[in-house]
Design an enzyme around this catalytic site. Structure first.
Site, PDB file in Angstrom:
ATOM      1  N   CYS A 163      71.243  20.311  19.032  1.00 44.97           N
ATOM      2  CA  CYS A 163      70.181  21.078  19.699  1.00 44.97           C
ATOM      3  C   CYS A 163      70.377  22.528  19.313  1.00 44.97           C
ATOM      4  CB  CYS A 163      70.240  20.904  21.215  1.00 44.97           C
ATOM      5  SG  CYS A 163      69.068  21.993  22.078  1.00 44.97           S
ATOM      6  N   CYS A 172      61.424  33.525  37.918  1.00 50.87           N
ATOM      7  CA  CYS A 172      61.295  32.696  36.719  1.00 50.87           C
ATOM      8  C   CYS A 172      59.930  32.022  36.656  1.00 50.87           C
ATOM      9  CB  CYS A 172      62.407  31.647  36.678  1.00 50.87           C
ATOM     10  SG  CYS A 172      62.399  30.505  38.081  1.00 50.87           S
ATOM     11  N   CYS A 175      60.297  16.419  21.163  1.00 48.15           N
ATOM     12  CA  CYS A 175      61.161  16.774  22.291  1.00 48.15           C
ATOM     13  C   CYS A 175      60.430  17.707  23.246  1.00 48.15           C
ATOM     14  CB  CYS A 175      62.429  17.441  21.757  1.00 48.15           C
ATOM     15  SG  CYS A 175      63.504  18.107  23.030  1.00 48.15           S
ATOM     16  N   GLN A 195      73.183  31.881  35.222  1.00 53.03           N
ATOM     17  CA  GLN A 195      72.121  31.944  34.221  1.00 53.03           C
ATOM     18  C   GLN A 195      72.633  31.403  32.885  1.00 53.03           C
ATOM     19  OE1 GLN A 195      69.078  32.639  34.773  1.00 53.03           O
ATOM     20  NE2 GLN A 195      68.844  34.151  36.385  1.00 53.03           N
ATOM     21  N   TYR A 235      68.211  34.863  48.945  1.00 50.17           N
ATOM     22  CA  TYR A 235      68.420  33.682  48.109  1.00 50.17           C
ATOM     23  C   TYR A 235      69.597  33.956  47.162  1.00 50.17           C
ATOM     24  CZ  TYR A 235      63.570  33.166  49.715  1.00 50.17           C
ATOM     25  OH  TYR A 235      62.429  33.120  50.489  1.00 50.17           O
ATOM     26  N   GLU A 268      71.896  32.955  52.032  1.00 50.46           N
ATOM     27  CA  GLU A 268      71.789  31.745  51.224  1.00 50.46           C
ATOM     28  C   GLU A 268      71.823  30.521  52.125  1.00 50.46           C
ATOM     29  OE1 GLU A 268      71.545  28.770  48.713  1.00 50.46           O
ATOM     30  OE2 GLU A 268      71.263  30.851  48.048  1.00 50.46           O
TER      31      GLU A 268
END
Length: 463
Positions: A159, A403, A78, A278, A305, A326
């Site tokens: 999962c 990120c 995976c 998140q 953002y 935004e």
């Protein structure tokens, strides 16, 4: 020189950005997944280019003490996880090293990166599921995750990154497909109906979204879900495109109201199937709390953002005022609703448009006031004009959330003057660096245990 399809042995000297082992062998650098530093391994070469090779791990000859047995039966197939073979303490250190290495290599920034803030749960931490639905070689409907660097679905029954409810979701969808004779979607032939099941959990309530290539009767699936889920809403999304976008433009609410309310850091918000939140509730709370701790109460906050406005609202609640910028009109409307729901209309101002176009007018409007800029850009990072506007803004503090360590390092390099522009590109500068800002802290947050991904919080102050 390494040869394709040949097997070699070598010592793992380091780890790459995806956690893969770095092995120098036969005058070539090979990258091999699922290795740990110090291990001697046997690997098969799958691809060779001019500078390096890419291999598949065949056997670990000398195991490192950080190696553990992956609990997931499809871990090596995976593409969802990268680090289940590595104990959690080493995962945290790997992510700290990854951020520090990116800052130095890409941004020319030598800084003592803080210890990675851990997640309380190494597994079962995600509040959102997005499972592709397709067909196997026998034409049977399958649910699972894409294999690494492919669109080949690896079927799963569970999962370990998701809550236990994932098993019931998979069971219900497969039963629905079989009994109602509604097949999974074939991406090559463009046949079949069911494309994806998306689930979001909010405080014990669930939002289900079934993505289909055309309209389908979902009443049977809803009844199956009702056996195990009490409070949920169900949406049908029609996506007939050939692209990789998860959702199409057409939505149908089949049960409930299509969204639920939730609370984060004292702010009530509404989330639907396509709302960005998140995926890790616990680490999100830690991250946003850390942001708020670095914002003075008398400051005006500029949230760039800003998405649906959740962080903007938190900033408005603490600060003198907060401006959110935004580009997505739907997200900006959600931010307006969020402002009204929390009584922040006099302190929270949402602006719809490109950050690079709207930032200057907000800076001008707030000139002379104590300002803090908070920026959480997409993975590609900030536009060059935005970085330069921040660099010249005179804001007392700049707080970055990222990120992507590589684009974070690039943007920080411009802000801190360690990178300079040259013929449209960027070169590393020589000290003394031309910048009014200096970094006071860099803190990685483990939003995504068992994967290569890391969220990073950086605080800069005006010199």
């Amino acid at each position: 020189m390494l040869q394709k399809n040949e097997t070699y042995e070598g010592l793992v000297e380091g780890l790459g950005t995806c956690g893969e082992g770095i092995i120098k062998c036969g005058g070539t650098t090979a990258f091999v997944p699922f290795c740990l530093v110090g291990e001697r391994v046997r690997f098969k070469v799958l691809k060779v280019d001019k500078k390096c090779a890419y291999g598949k791990l065949e056997r670990v000859l000398n195991a490192a003490y950080e190696r553990v047995n992956p609990p997931c039966p499809v871990f090596y197939k995976c593409g969802g996880c990268d680090l289940q073979h590595m104990n959690y303490c080493r995962q945290l250190e790997f992510k700290r090293e990854l951020v520090a290495r990116s800052l130095l290599k890409t941004g020319g920034i030598d800084f003592n990166v803080g210890i990675t803030v851990p997640c309380e749960e190494e597994y079962r931490y995600r509040n959102k599921l997005a499972l592709p639905i397709g067909v196997n070689e026998n034409g049977e409907t399958v649910l699972g995750f894409y294999g690494a660097r492919s669109h080949r679905i690896i079927p799963v029954e569970d999962c370990l990154l998701q809550s236990e409810w994932v098993r019931e979701v998979i069971r219900a969808v497969l039963k629905y497909s079989k009994t109602q004779h509604i097949a999974g979607y074939n991406e090559i032939m463009h046949t079949g109906v069911l494309r994806r099941i998306v689930v979001r959990e909010l405080d014990g309530k669930f939002i289900f979204a079934l993505v289909a290539a055309k309209r389908a009767d979902v009443s049977y699936l809803i009844k199956e879900l009702e056996k195990n889920f009490k409070e949920f809403t169900f949406l049908l999304n029609i996506n007939a495109s050939d692209g990789n976008a998860i959702f199409g433009e057409e939505w149908h609410i089949c049960r409930g109201e299509g969204s639920f309310k939730a609370v984060s850091n004292g702010i009530e918000y509404t989330a639907g199937a396509n709302t960005f939140v998140q995926v890790n509730d616990g680490v999100r709370e830690k991250l946003y709390s850390a942001v708020l701790e670095n914002v003075p109460r008398d400051a005006v906050a500029l949230d760039l953002y800003s998405g649906g406005g959740l962080l903007t609202a938190m900033l408005a609640k603490k600060c003198a005022a907060a401006y959110g910028i935004e580009i997505v009109a739907e997200a900006s409307r959600c931010a307006d609703e969020l402002s009204a729901a929390n009584g922040l209309q006099d302190k929270m101002f949402n602006i719809c448009g490109k950050v690079e176009e709207k930032l200057y007018e907000v800076l001008k409007k707030t000139e002379g006031k104590s300002r803090v800029i908070v920026c959480d850009p997409p993975r590609k990072g900030m536009e060059r004009s935005v970085v330069n506007a921040i660099k010249n803004s005179g804001a007392e503090k700049v707080i970055l959330i990222s990120c992507n360590p590589a684009t974070l390092a690039r943007d920080l390099g411009i802000l801190c003057g360690t990178l300079k522009e040259s013929d449209g590109g960027l070169l590393k500068a020589e000290p003394p660096f031309d910048s009014r800002y200096e970094i006071t802290s860099v803190t990685p947050f483990d939003m995504f245990p068992q994967t290569k991904h890391v969220e990073t919080l950086v605080v800069l102050e005006l010199r």
